[in-house]
Design an enzyme around this catalytic site. Structure first.
Site, PDB file in Angstrom:
ATOM      1  N   ASP A 124       0.884  -1.169   0.000  1.00 60.26           N
ATOM      2  CA  ASP A 124       0.000   0.000   0.000  1.00 60.26           C
ATOM      3  C   ASP A 124       0.914   1.209   0.000  1.00 60.26           C
ATOM      4  O   ASP A 124       1.891   1.272   0.753  1.00 60.26           O
ATOM      5  CB  ASP A 124      -0.950   0.022   1.194  1.00 60.26           C
ATOM      6  CG  ASP A 124      -2.146   0.921   0.892  1.00 60.26           C
ATOM      7  OD1 ASP A 124      -2.913   0.589  -0.030  1.00 60.26           O
ATOM      8  OD2 ASP A 124      -2.292   1.973   1.535  1.00 60.26           O
ATOM      9  N   PHE A 162       3.873   4.983 -13.732  1.00 59.56           N
ATOM     10  CA  PHE A 162       2.422   5.121 -13.577  1.00 59.56           C
ATOM     11  C   PHE A 162       2.144   6.184 -12.513  1.00 59.56           C
ATOM     12  O   PHE A 162       3.070   6.770 -11.942  1.00 59.56           O
ATOM     13  CB  PHE A 162       1.791   3.772 -13.174  1.00 59.56           C
ATOM     14  CG  PHE A 162       2.144   3.315 -11.767  1.00 59.56           C
ATOM     15  CD1 PHE A 162       3.368   2.724 -11.513  1.00 59.56           C
ATOM     16  CD2 PHE A 162       1.258   3.476 -10.702  1.00 59.56           C
ATOM     17  CE1 PHE A 162       3.708   2.301 -10.224  1.00 59.56           C
ATOM     18  CE2 PHE A 162       1.575   3.054  -9.417  1.00 59.56           C
ATOM     19  CZ  PHE A 162       2.810   2.467  -9.187  1.00 59.56           C
ATOM     20  N   LYS A 217      14.381   3.353 -11.703  1.00 55.81           N
ATOM     21  CA  LYS A 217      13.353   3.591 -10.678  1.00 55.81           C
ATOM     22  C   LYS A 217      13.419   2.502  -9.609  1.00 55.81           C
ATOM     23  O   LYS A 217      13.324   2.788  -8.412  1.00 55.81           O
ATOM     24  CB  LYS A 217      11.943   3.642 -11.305  1.00 55.81           C
ATOM     25  CG  LYS A 217      10.866   3.942 -10.266  1.00 55.81           C
ATOM     26  CD  LYS A 217       9.447   3.954 -10.796  1.00 55.81           C
ATOM     27  CE  LYS A 217       8.453   4.091  -9.643  1.00 55.81           C
ATOM     28  NZ  LYS A 217       7.066   3.830 -10.023  1.00 55.81           N
ATOM     29  N   HIS A 245      10.643   4.380  -3.395  1.00 53.26           N
ATOM     30  CA  HIS A 245      10.077   4.004  -2.097  1.00 53.26           C
ATOM     31  C   HIS A 245       9.791   2.498  -2.058  1.00 53.26           C
ATOM     32  O   HIS A 245      10.073   1.818  -1.087  1.00 53.26           O
ATOM     33  CB  HIS A 245       8.797   4.814  -1.844  1.00 53.26           C
ATOM     34  CG  HIS A 245       7.783   4.732  -2.959  1.00 53.26           C
ATOM     35  ND1 HIS A 245       8.095   5.052  -4.261  1.00 53.26           N
ATOM     36  CD2 HIS A 245       6.482   4.342  -2.985  1.00 53.26           C
ATOM     37  CE1 HIS A 245       7.024   4.878  -5.026  1.00 53.26           C
ATOM     38  NE2 HIS A 245       6.035   4.440  -4.278  1.00 53.26           N
TER      39      HIS A 245
HETATM   40  P1  ITT Z   1      -3.595  -2.227  -5.348  1.00 51.26           P
HETATM   41  O1  ITT Z   1      -4.334  -1.681  -4.156  1.00 51.26           O
HETATM   42  O2  ITT Z   1      -4.361  -3.284  -6.091  1.00 51.26           O
HETATM   43  O3  ITT Z   1      -2.196  -2.670  -5.009  1.00 51.26           O
HETATM   44  P2  ITT Z   1      -3.580   0.550  -6.243  1.00 51.26           P
HETATM   45  O4  ITT Z   1      -3.017   1.241  -7.442  1.00 51.26           O
HETATM   46  O5  ITT Z   1      -5.020   0.848  -5.876  1.00 51.26           O
HETATM   47  O6  ITT Z   1      -3.393  -1.049  -6.444  1.00 51.26           O
HETATM   48  P3  ITT Z   1      -2.807   1.692  -3.690  1.00 51.26           P
HETATM   49  O7  ITT Z   1      -4.137   1.518  -3.112  1.00 51.26           O
HETATM   50  O8  ITT Z   1      -1.608   1.329  -2.859  1.00 51.26           O
HETATM   51  O9  ITT Z   1      -2.628   0.826  -5.030  1.00 51.26           O
HETATM   52  O10 ITT Z   1      -2.664   3.185  -4.216  1.00 51.26           O
HETATM   53  C1  ITT Z   1      -1.411   3.630  -4.573  1.00 51.26           C
HETATM   54  C2  ITT Z   1      -1.550   4.897  -5.396  1.00 51.26           C
HETATM   55  O11 ITT Z   1      -0.452   5.759  -5.028  1.00 51.26           O
HETATM   56  C3  ITT Z   1      -1.360   4.587  -6.874  1.00 51.26           C
HETATM   57  O12 ITT Z   1      -2.585   4.360  -7.535  1.00 51.26           O
HETATM   58  C4  ITT Z   1      -0.663   5.842  -7.368  1.00 51.26           C
HETATM   59  O13 ITT Z   1      -1.582   6.862  -7.595  1.00 51.26           O
HETATM   60  C5  ITT Z   1       0.208   6.219  -6.159  1.00 51.26           C
HETATM   61  N1  ITT Z   1       1.522   5.545  -6.249  1.00 51.26           N
HETATM   62  C6  ITT Z   1       2.021   4.557  -5.440  1.00 51.26           C
HETATM   63  N2  ITT Z   1       3.242   4.177  -5.837  1.00 51.26           N
HETATM   64  C7  ITT Z   1       3.531   4.929  -6.924  1.00 51.26           C
HETATM   65  C8  ITT Z   1       4.632   4.989  -7.804  1.00 51.26           C
HETATM   66  O14 ITT Z   1       5.673   4.176  -7.692  1.00 51.26           O
HETATM   67  N3  ITT Z   1       4.571   5.881  -8.796  1.00 51.26           N
HETATM   68  C9  ITT Z   1       3.522   6.710  -8.948  1.00 51.26           C
HETATM   69  N4  ITT Z   1       2.439   6.692  -8.202  1.00 51.26           N
HETATM   70  C10 ITT Z   1       2.433   5.803  -7.186  1.00 51.26           C
END
Ligand code: ITT
Length: 199
Positions: free
Chosen positions: A70, A153, A176, A181
């Site tokens: 998350d 993304f 990357k 993170h």
């Molecule tokens: P899952 O819950 O199925 O893993 P999700 O995309 O909904 O997929 P999260 O709930 O953890 O995942 O939301 C993470 C959001 O934070 C993601 O949709 C991006 O908008 C942002 N994010 C996280 N890591 C990122 C990254 O490496 N690069 C860019 N944006 C990121």
């Protein structure tokens, strides 16, 4: 070989995490390989709570070790927002472009010294009948004033790494995966999994 299920429906995350697990004695599969798996409602107030819920729900369903991420962007000028709401900042089912446009709008005219931000990733590793284990990683940077780059993304085109003078989206996937993170959290998660698979 023991299976490890990745409890994420975000294909970009699946690719990043698979690359970071290479070489471990694990057969890494994704929750997409289980079409009937339950949707997890991410109603936690912290990354840790949501990561645990995703990993534990899918571990219970599959009976396999399960890893979930998350993550999100915490912007200083916005008191840590969007944080756990990063994926739905501009509304339920918002696109990356809509989320980025909302962030850019809120940061309009904010000077560089007030554009500090960090990405945070919390990884949860759940095993049926065992305590869930966690690993966290942070990467500090700045919110850019315009989108730059086409890789990755989410907020990648807006997240500037000042020491490289580039956004996440201007890095190759390999670059990357060395500094992000998620890479930092996964380095610790790898150590945990290496120990678990050795015992
Ligand atoms: P899952 O819950 O199925 O893993 P999700 O995309 O909904 O997929 P999260 O709930 O953890 O995942 O939301 C993470 C959001 O934070 C993601 O949709 C991006 O908008 C942002 N994010 C996280 N890591 C990122 C990254 O490496 N690069 C860019 N944006 C990121």
């Amino acid at each position: 070989m023991r299976k490890l299920v990745l409890a994420t429906r975000n294909l970009h995350k699946v690719e990043e995490i698979k690359a970071m697990l290479a070489g471990l004695p694990l057969e890494v599969v994704s929750v997409s390989d289980y079409p009937e798996a339950p949707e997890v409602v991410e109603d936690g107030k912290t990354f840790q709570a949501n990561a645990a819920k995703k990993a534990e729900t899918i571990a219970r369903y599959t009976g396999e070790w399960t890893l979930a991420d998350d993550s999100g962007l915490e912007v200083e000028f916005l008191q840590g927002k969007p944080g756990v709401y990063s994926a739905r900042f501009a509304g339920e089912d918002a696109s990356d472009a809509e989320n980025n446009a909302k962030l850019l709008g809120l940061m309009k005219d904010v000077p560089r010294e007030k554009r500090g931000a960090q990405f945070r990733s919390v990884i949860a590793i759940a095993r049926p009948g065992e305590e869930t284990l966690f690993a966290e990683g942070i990467c500090r940077g700045l919110v850019g004033t315009e989108a730059k780059g086409f890789n990755g993304f989410g907020y990648d085109p807006l997240f500037v790494l000042p020491e490289l003078g580039k956004t996440y989206a201007e890095l190759t996937p390999e670059e990357k995966n060395r500094v992000s993170h998620r890479a930092r959290a996964m380095e610790k998660a790898r150590e945990i999994l290496a120990k678990l698979t050795a015992s």
